[in-house]
Write an enzyme that holds these catalytic residues in place. Structure first.
Site, PDB file in Angstrom:
ATOM      1  N   ASP A 316       0.846  -1.189   0.000  1.00  0.00           N
ATOM      2  CA  ASP A 316       0.000   0.000   0.000  1.00  0.00           C
ATOM      3  C   ASP A 316       0.888   1.248   0.000  1.00  0.00           C
ATOM      4  O   ASP A 316       2.048   1.198   0.416  1.00  0.00           O
ATOM      5  CB  ASP A 316      -0.900  -0.015   1.243  1.00  0.00           C
ATOM      6  CG  ASP A 316      -1.967   1.067   1.249  1.00  0.00           C
ATOM      7  OD1 ASP A 316      -2.265   1.626   0.176  1.00  0.00           O
ATOM      8  OD2 ASP A 316      -2.510   1.347   2.340  1.00  0.00           O
ATOM      9  N   TRP A 463      -4.975   4.414   0.689  1.00  0.00           N
ATOM     10  CA  TRP A 463      -6.037   3.474   0.292  1.00  0.00           C
ATOM     11  C   TRP A 463      -5.772   2.906  -1.108  1.00  0.00           C
ATOM     12  O   TRP A 463      -6.642   2.881  -1.967  1.00  0.00           O
ATOM     13  CB  TRP A 463      -7.420   4.128   0.352  1.00  0.00           C
ATOM     14  CG  TRP A 463      -7.777   4.637   1.707  1.00  0.00           C
ATOM     15  CD1 TRP A 463      -7.389   4.135   2.911  1.00  0.00           C
ATOM     16  CD2 TRP A 463      -8.617   5.767   2.001  1.00  0.00           C
ATOM     17  NE1 TRP A 463      -7.929   4.869   3.943  1.00  0.00           N
ATOM     18  CE2 TRP A 463      -8.678   5.880   3.410  1.00  0.00           C
ATOM     19  CE3 TRP A 463      -9.315   6.683   1.224  1.00  0.00           C
ATOM     20  CZ2 TRP A 463      -9.420   6.877   4.048  1.00  0.00           C
ATOM     21  CZ3 TRP A 463     -10.037   7.670   1.858  1.00  0.00           C
ATOM     22  CH2 TRP A 463     -10.095   7.756   3.251  1.00  0.00           C
ATOM     23  N   HIS A 464      -4.535   2.415  -1.302  1.00  0.00           N
ATOM     24  CA  HIS A 464      -4.155   1.806  -2.577  1.00  0.00           C
ATOM     25  C   HIS A 464      -3.667   0.372  -2.367  1.00  0.00           C
ATOM     26  O   HIS A 464      -2.577   0.011  -2.815  1.00  0.00           O
ATOM     27  CB  HIS A 464      -3.030   2.603  -3.240  1.00  0.00           C
ATOM     28  CG  HIS A 464      -3.420   3.963  -3.710  1.00  0.00           C
ATOM     29  ND1 HIS A 464      -2.488   4.911  -4.086  1.00  0.00           N
ATOM     30  CD2 HIS A 464      -4.627   4.544  -3.882  1.00  0.00           C
ATOM     31  CE1 HIS A 464      -3.114   6.020  -4.460  1.00  0.00           C
ATOM     32  NE2 HIS A 464      -4.413   5.819  -4.339  1.00  0.00           N
ATOM     33  N   PRO A 465      -4.433  -0.500  -1.711  1.00  0.00           N
ATOM     34  CA  PRO A 465      -3.931  -1.859  -1.467  1.00  0.00           C
ATOM     35  C   PRO A 465      -3.867  -2.668  -2.762  1.00  0.00           C
ATOM     36  O   PRO A 465      -4.770  -2.608  -3.598  1.00  0.00           O
ATOM     37  CB  PRO A 465      -4.971  -2.438  -0.509  1.00  0.00           C
ATOM     38  CG  PRO A 465      -6.243  -1.731  -0.876  1.00  0.00           C
ATOM     39  CD  PRO A 465      -5.809  -0.322  -1.215  1.00  0.00           C
TER      40      PRO A 465
END
Length: 527
Positions: A316, A463-465
């Site tokens: 992330d 919030w970039h998993p």
């Protein structure tokens, strides 16, 4: 569960109507001879705060449980090797049609050329930059028209920022005074890194959000062979032998009736494509018996096929929000991130993608601490090539339970150093013309702050998993380069979870590319 009946049979079932799922379903349904079912648990996306995401609306959407869901995360305490159950900022995901593309900042950044060339070098032929560029372009309707690096006739509008604030423009114009190119750098052009410019956005000319749900389904001519079910929570996959043939769902009609969590099953003749995202896709695979056999056994789940990599390799992006006081009269932002720079920190090899990104904005009242002056601007150093890798796991065999998410943020010295150097460079920008004309002093972290301590305490997820069902050829890979799940037939995963490493930059565009590519692989056997 009710028995799978003939009327419930489709050629393809797509699980998840987020960024990737809407693209896959729409592209597959371009063949009028196939019947496609698109399953989504979250409901429709017909909310004003989604459609017209002025900054206040965006923050309202994040707080609405009908639209967004917060998955709790855990984190190591620094300096400790045990696993304390310390609550950490939640992993927020969209839970409506359009998925997280219905709640994100609409930034359109593909990633760096070197990211995709790295994917190919890891044993994934067909995924180099030159090979995936046509799939990026296929989606795009770029405001300035088609050229070597942009598509001009795709369904998804990609637009320039309409009204950048004075601060955003000043950041772009400061870049050349510090040795960067600019001020109108195109991050989706020949070279991503090395210049300052404003972001591009997935929105229409009149400011409407252009999620893939809107771009690929709502704004297109109706496809009668595409069926959407927007209250279907996929509980587990159904297998016959080693072939995936159906999806068991919990149907939550509680919004329209008094019958929550009614079971229903759907059957696929050809394939099931899981597009539920980096959190829900591995969760569904594990609930269906694809994972570590010993862990599945502990949870009472029969092992369909041993895949130890499911849920591992969670990666992330992180950032630190820096506030600077400014003079009165600044414009408010129409988007949460306006200007950008990609660059390298001192220890990063130039043979790799850059490890530092900036998100820069004028004042955003919704996130300004009450004790700060109302007039301020924001510079956010962002760690885009983290070394620290986490994982997720099931908490139970109940599909209604959230998974255990352990992101392992900032577990290496280098990850902390990237943000440290990022803060120092942000200060150089803030104190160089023309940006310094707006700078009346650093509010956060503050010029006398212990930066390492501030980074550990103040970093937040972007919030970039990605990465939890990674593509590859090694023993921890979950899907092959055609995104077929190892060990079973008729099943693919196509979303952020398949990314073996994280792209430099906001990942939504890459999710759409993955979907375009898998649709071609399925329909034409090419990609």
């Amino acid at each position: 569960m009710t028995r799978i009946t003939e009327q419930d049979v489709f050629d393809y079932i797509v699980v998840g109507a987020g960024t990737s799922g809407c693209v896959v379903a729409s592209r597959l349904a371009e063949d009028p001879n196939v019947k496609v079912l698109l399953l989504e648990a979250g409901g429709p996306d017909n909310y004003d705060v989604i459609e017209y995401p002025a900054v206040p609306n965006l923050f309202l959407s994040w707080q609405d449980p009908r639209i967004a869901h917060d998955f709790p995360m855990q984190q190591h305490a620094f300096g400790e090797s045990r696993w304390p159950q310390v609550p950490w900022p939640a992993m927020r995901r969209g839970r409506v049609r359009g998925g997280s593309h219905s709640i994100n900042g609409m930034v359109y950044i593909r990633g760096n050329r070197r990211d995709f060339d790295l994917w190919a070098s890891l044993g994934n032929p067909g995924w180099s930059f030159d090979e995936v560029l046509p799939y990026f372009k296929k989606s795009e309707d770029f405001q300035l028209g088609a050229d070597t690096y942009h598509g001009g006739d795709g369904p998804m509008p990609v637009r320039l920022i309409r009204k950048p604030t004075e601060v955003a423009r000043a950041f772009c114009e400061t870049g050349p005074t510090l040795g960067f190119a600019g001020p109108d750098w195109d991050f989706n052009g020949p070279q991503q890194e090395g210049g300052t410019g404003t972001f591009q956005f997935t929105r229409t000319a009149n400011g409407r959000r252009a999620s893939t749900a809107y771009a690929f389904i709502e704004s297109q001519p109706a496809k009668p062979n595409l069926v959407e079910h927007l209250t279907a929570h996929a509980a587990r996959l159904v297998f016959e032998g080693n072939r995936a043939v159906g999806v068991d769902c919990l149907i939550d009609d509680s919004r329209v009736s008094a019958r929550p969590n009614v079971g229903q099953s759907f059957r696929a003749r050809e394939e099931i494509i899981v597009c539920a995202g980096a959190i829900e896709s591995p969760k569904l695979l594990m609930l269906s018996g694809l994972g570590r056999p010993e862990r599945l056994r502990q949870l009472g789940i029969p092992c369909q096929y041993p895949l130890p990599g499911v849920g591992q390799n969670l990666i992330d992006h992180l950032l630190v929000v820096m506030f600077f006081e400014s003079h009165p009269g600044l414009m408010g932002c129409e988007v949460t991130a306006e200007s950008c720079l990609f660059t390298y920190t001192s220890r990063r090899s130039r043979a790799l993608a850059p490890d530092l990104q900036y998100h820069v904005s004028g004042k955003i009242d919704a996130i300004t601490p009450p004790v700060f002056p109302k007039e301020n601007f924001i510079v956010c150093p962002t760690l885009v090539q983290p070394e620290s890798i986490g994982f997720l796991d099931l908490m139970s065999n109940d599909p209604r339970h959230d998974p255990y998410i352990q992101p392992h943020y900032l577990q290496t010295e280098q990850d902390i150093r990237v943000l440290y150097e990022g803060i120092e460079l942000a200060r150089e920008f803030a104190n160089a013309s023309p940006l310094k004309e707006f700078n009346r002093g650093e509010l956060k972290p503050g010029k006398d702050a212990d930066l390492v301590k501030a980074i550990k305490e103040q970093h937040i997820t972007v919030w970039h998993p990605v990465g939890t069902c990674k593509m590859g050829r090694d023993g921890m890979s979950v899907v092959d380069p055609e995104l077929r799940v190892y060990g079973v037939d008729g099943l693919r995963v196509a979303d952020a979870s398949i990314m073996p490493t994280i792209p430099a930059g906001n990942v939504n565009a890459a999710c759409a590319m993955v979907a375009e590519k898998v649709a071609d692989l399925i329909r034409f056997g090419r990609g």
